[in-house]
Design an enzyme around this catalytic site. Structure first.
Site, mmCIF file in Angstrom:
data_model
loop_
_atom_site.group_PDB
_atom_site.id
_atom_site.type_symbol
_atom_site.label_atom_id
_atom_site.label_comp_id
_atom_site.label_asym_id
_atom_site.label_seq_id
_atom_site.Cartn_x
_atom_site.Cartn_y
_atom_site.Cartn_z
ATOM 1 N N ASP A 67 1.453 -36.841 -8.081
ATOM 2 C CA ASP A 67 2.556 -35.906 -8.267
ATOM 3 C C ASP A 67 1.962 -34.680 -8.992
ATOM 4 O O ASP A 67 0.894 -34.771 -9.622
ATOM 5 C CB ASP A 67 3.709 -36.532 -9.061
HETATM 6 C C1 BGC Z 1 8.118 -33.591 -8.202
HETATM 7 C C2 BGC Z 1 7.768 -33.944 -6.749
HETATM 8 C C3 BGC Z 1 7.481 -32.685 -5.978
HETATM 9 C C4 BGC Z 1 6.360 -31.945 -6.664
HETATM 10 C C5 BGC Z 1 5.962 -30.665 -5.959
HETATM 11 C C6 BGC Z 1 7.106 -32.676 -8.826
HETATM 12 O O1 BGC Z 1 7.583 -32.176 -10.047
HETATM 13 O O2 BGC Z 1 8.253 -34.769 -8.961
HETATM 14 O O3 BGC Z 1 8.820 -34.666 -6.170
HETATM 15 O O4 BGC Z 1 7.178 -32.978 -4.640
HETATM 16 O O5 BGC Z 1 6.771 -31.602 -7.994
HETATM 17 O O6 BGC Z 1 6.914 -29.680 -6.124
#
Ligand code: BGC
Length: 692
Positions: free
Chosen positions: A238
């Site tokens: 993530d």
């Molecule tokens: C989120 C993800 C997301 C990623 C990219 C993170 O903060 O938990 O779900 O895909 O950011 O934006």
């Protein structure tokens, strides 16, 4: 040799030959470069070999503005609405459509679907996820993932692996649970989706499970997904997860666990650390090739090396995508209450309408509004706009409820936090009441006091007051539900929401959505909220003391009356069930059970019902939930029409996760097959025996 003659460029060759060839040509520095992102949503290019950047985009509600060069794209309803449709066909169409939008915008992967289990009703990201139930979750996710990948060759990324069930302290909290709970509830949908839909990416979660970050957990990543479940894609972090880890994580731990890509920037997978670990023998060529091979494989799958002309073209913001957004919103709306059939409204019998409430003209498609899933659409039909179109030339809007034939209050939640993503990740910031969004958990289960007062005052002035909710997670309704005749749950219904709401309110569409999660009467009834230890946790540990008893499994087991049970939803017509028949073949390992039931529309309107099948293990060596969803079918019936529905159950459907063998097991013994229209409205049941 000219670049064009390189083996990996030859699309007539099989993918593994091409991957091998490309991997062999990469220098160690190029390999290091490919292991981390650049520019937030893409990987580095390797010009020497013609490797273009692999580009990703958020997210579950459509193609986000922040990851599509500030473009506006179709805004679909939230994941919870998709799940509330209980409609596999729509989930497939949704997958195809978002795949098309991703392709049209030049992206190769969609960071969706989010398939975390809804443990606490306060979780700020409930609106993005599907359900409290692993079976419903996977049944919606499978056609969705296949739709994204098979049609447009866009990689689907199932996230967040695993147990990202709360936003509070999400970077550092550890979800503490038993092995059985982890497998039976939180990993189950990931396993089934990997086995049945072959997603090309997994995103690990920020949080720890039982004290360890997933991105360092070889057992839960590599051993389980690569080896046991045959996952052939790659695993991405993530965003900024490695840098947020406390205590810090090491390059070699993440590589050896199976991580192929750090996003969005090379913080831990930076050339210096990688070189150091490599020269000290902490990561070997074999380790590196194992994770990179997977990334390269997906690059081939999405056509990164193919002639552009041969790739699907995609499309976005088309009228058919907008129509699909409307259909999902209509199909997922759940009619919670409808005393004396006050709904549907008859446009020919209304002269005056009063339209109130904070969500009546609210737009939800804004920059980062709600977090990373935010999608800004080219236009957005608010409820008020939809009503204005419907009522034009037919009825008037008045401001005083007492002057109106009917009053409609658009209540619910929002993502408001001065337009930016609130980050209470350290649990310090105040969360605005009524706010459900990424980065925070909700402050309370109830609506804000102003809304409750508005509802109660209004209904005193005009008893014909209908409450329409726009929100992404369950709401407690003490002190007002009993006063109003009708409540319609519309979730966050997307850019065509206003049209969809009007169609349901006026009966052009007969509501057929069913709750994908339990609405508790009060927070303390919910299994995650027994104490602060169970939510949001103590000393950065959140204890899943309820074990496998999540959602309706808990309410059933503890005999707690929910406000609205899992699977519940009213219709403008009625259905009856009869003739439940079971036919069984084989023993515990080989069992196949064919279940048939007749369902009839006994009312006077065409409508769809969701026939739900639950199993109940009567005789078991371990504690099992009183019921577990194992089948459902959504069926459209004309007035008085009857259809026979068939389900097939196999041994896995009766299995539980057995900690003594660290695997799933079907135990012989007696089971009940329950068929009904919600988890608390079982119409028919039959006993059956699984023989050894
Ligand atoms: C989120 C993800 C997301 C990623 C990219 C993170 O903060 O938990 O779900 O895909 O950011 O934006």
């Amino acid at each position: 040799m000219s670049q064009e003659n390189l083996l990996f460029k030859n699309s007539d060759l099989d993918i593994e030959t091409r991957v091998d060839d490309l991997l062999n040509r990469l220098t160690i520095d190029e390999k290091f470069k490919l292991l981390a992102g650049t520019r937030f949503f893409q990987t580095h290019s390797v010009k020497r070999l013609g490797i273009k950047p692999f580009k990703m985009t958020d997210g579950p509600l459509g193609i986000s503005r922040h990851s599509s060069f500030f473009r506006r794209n179709t805004r679909f309803p939230g994941g919870i609405c998709m799940a509330a449709t209980w409609n596999r066909d729509l989930a497939s169409q949704f997958g195809v459509a978002v795949g098309e939008e991703a392709r049209a915008i030049g992206r190769h992967a969609l960071l969706a679907p989010g398939i975390n289990i809804d443990r606490s009703p306060l979780n700020g990201r409930t609106f993005e996820y599907f359900s409290e139930d692993p079976f419903l979750t996977k049944e919606i996710a499978i056609p969705y993932v296949k739709g994204i990948q098979n049609d447009q060759r866009i990689a689907a990324c199932i996230k967040h692996y695993v147990a990202n069930n709360q936003e509070t302290n999400r970077f550092t909290v550890s979800a503490e649970m038993s092995e059985r709970t982890l497998h039976e509830i939180y990993l189950r949908a990931f396993m089934d989706v990997i086995k049945e839909a072959d997603p090309w990416m997994i995103m690990t979660s920020y949080n720890k499970v039982n004290g360890q970050y997933l991105f360092t957990d070889q057992e839960l990543l590599k051993d389980l997904t690569w080896t046991k479940w045959n996952f052939s894609g790659f695993i991405v972090s993530d965003w900024w997860a490695f840098t947020r880890a406390d205590p810090p994580v090491l390059v070699e731990e993440c590589i050896r666990a199976g991580m192929s890509l750090e996003m969005p920037k090379p913080a831990i997978f930076n050339p210096d650390s990688l070189h150091k670990a490599y020269s000290e023998g902490k990561i070997t060529d074999r380790d590196l090739d194992a994770v990179l091979r997977r990334l390269l494989r997906v690059m081939f799958l999405v056509g990164l090396f193919d002639n552009k002309k041969t790739l699907p073209k995609g499309k976005r913001n088309t009228s058919d995508h907008q129509e699909l957004a409307r259909k999902i919103a209509e199909d997922g709306m759940v009619l919670l209450k409808n005393d004396n059939n006050i709904l549907p409204l008859d446009i020919n019998k209304i002269n005056k309408l009063a339209i109130l409430g904070p969500n009546r003209d609210k737009k939800f498609g804004k920059w980062l509004y709600g977090g990373s899933s935010a999608v800004k659409p080219p236009y957005e039909i608010t409820p008020l706009k939809g009503l204005k179109e419907k009522c034009k030339g037919k009825c008037k809007f008045v401001t005083e409820p007492k002057d109106a034939d009917f009053t409609i209050i658009f209540a619910g939640l929002n993502h408001d936090s001065e337009g930016k993503l609130v980050r209470s990740d350290e649990g310090t910031e105040e969360v605005p009441i009524g706010h459900d969004a990424e980065g925070t958990d909700r402050a309370q289960l109830e609506l804000p006091d102003e809304q409750v007062n508005l509802i109660n005052q209004t209904v005193q002035e005009n008893p014909k007051t209908i409450v329409v909710l726009l929100n992404g997670s369950p709401i407690a309704m003490n002190g007002w539900l009993e006063n109003v005749p009708a409540v319609l749950e519309t979730w966050y219904p997307g850019m065509e929401g206003g049209h969809a709401i009007v169609n349901v309110l006026f009966g052009d569409i007969n509501p057929s959505g069913k709750l994908p999660l339990t609405f508790p009467k009060r927070l303390s009834d919910s299994p995650a909220h027994k104490s602060t230890r169970t939510f949001p946790g103590e000393d950065l540990k959140v204890f899943y003391d309820e074990n496998i008893f999540v959602g309706y499994r808990y309410f059933d087991n503890e005999n707690i009356e929910p406000l609205f049970p899992f699977g519940f939803g009213l219709s403008y017509t009625e259905f009856s069930y009869e003739n439940l028949k079971l036919e069984k073949k084989g023993t515990s390992e080989t069992i196949t059970v064919t279940v048939q039931v007749d369902v009839k529309n006994t009312g006077s309107r065409t409508g769809a019902d969701v026939v739900q099948l639950y199993i109940q293990d009567v005789e078991s060596s371990v504690e099992r939930p009183p019921k577990e969803l194992r089948g459902f079918k959504k069926v459209m019936l004309s007035p008085q029409e009857k259809k026979t529905i068939t389900f097939t159950l196999v041994n896995n459907d009766f299995a539980f996760y057995d900690e003594t063998i660290h695997d799933w097991r079907t135990e012989p013994g007696e089971f009940n097959i329950l068929v009904g229209s919600s988890s608390r409205d079982i119409h028919l049941q039959e006993k059956m025996l699984i023989q050894d």
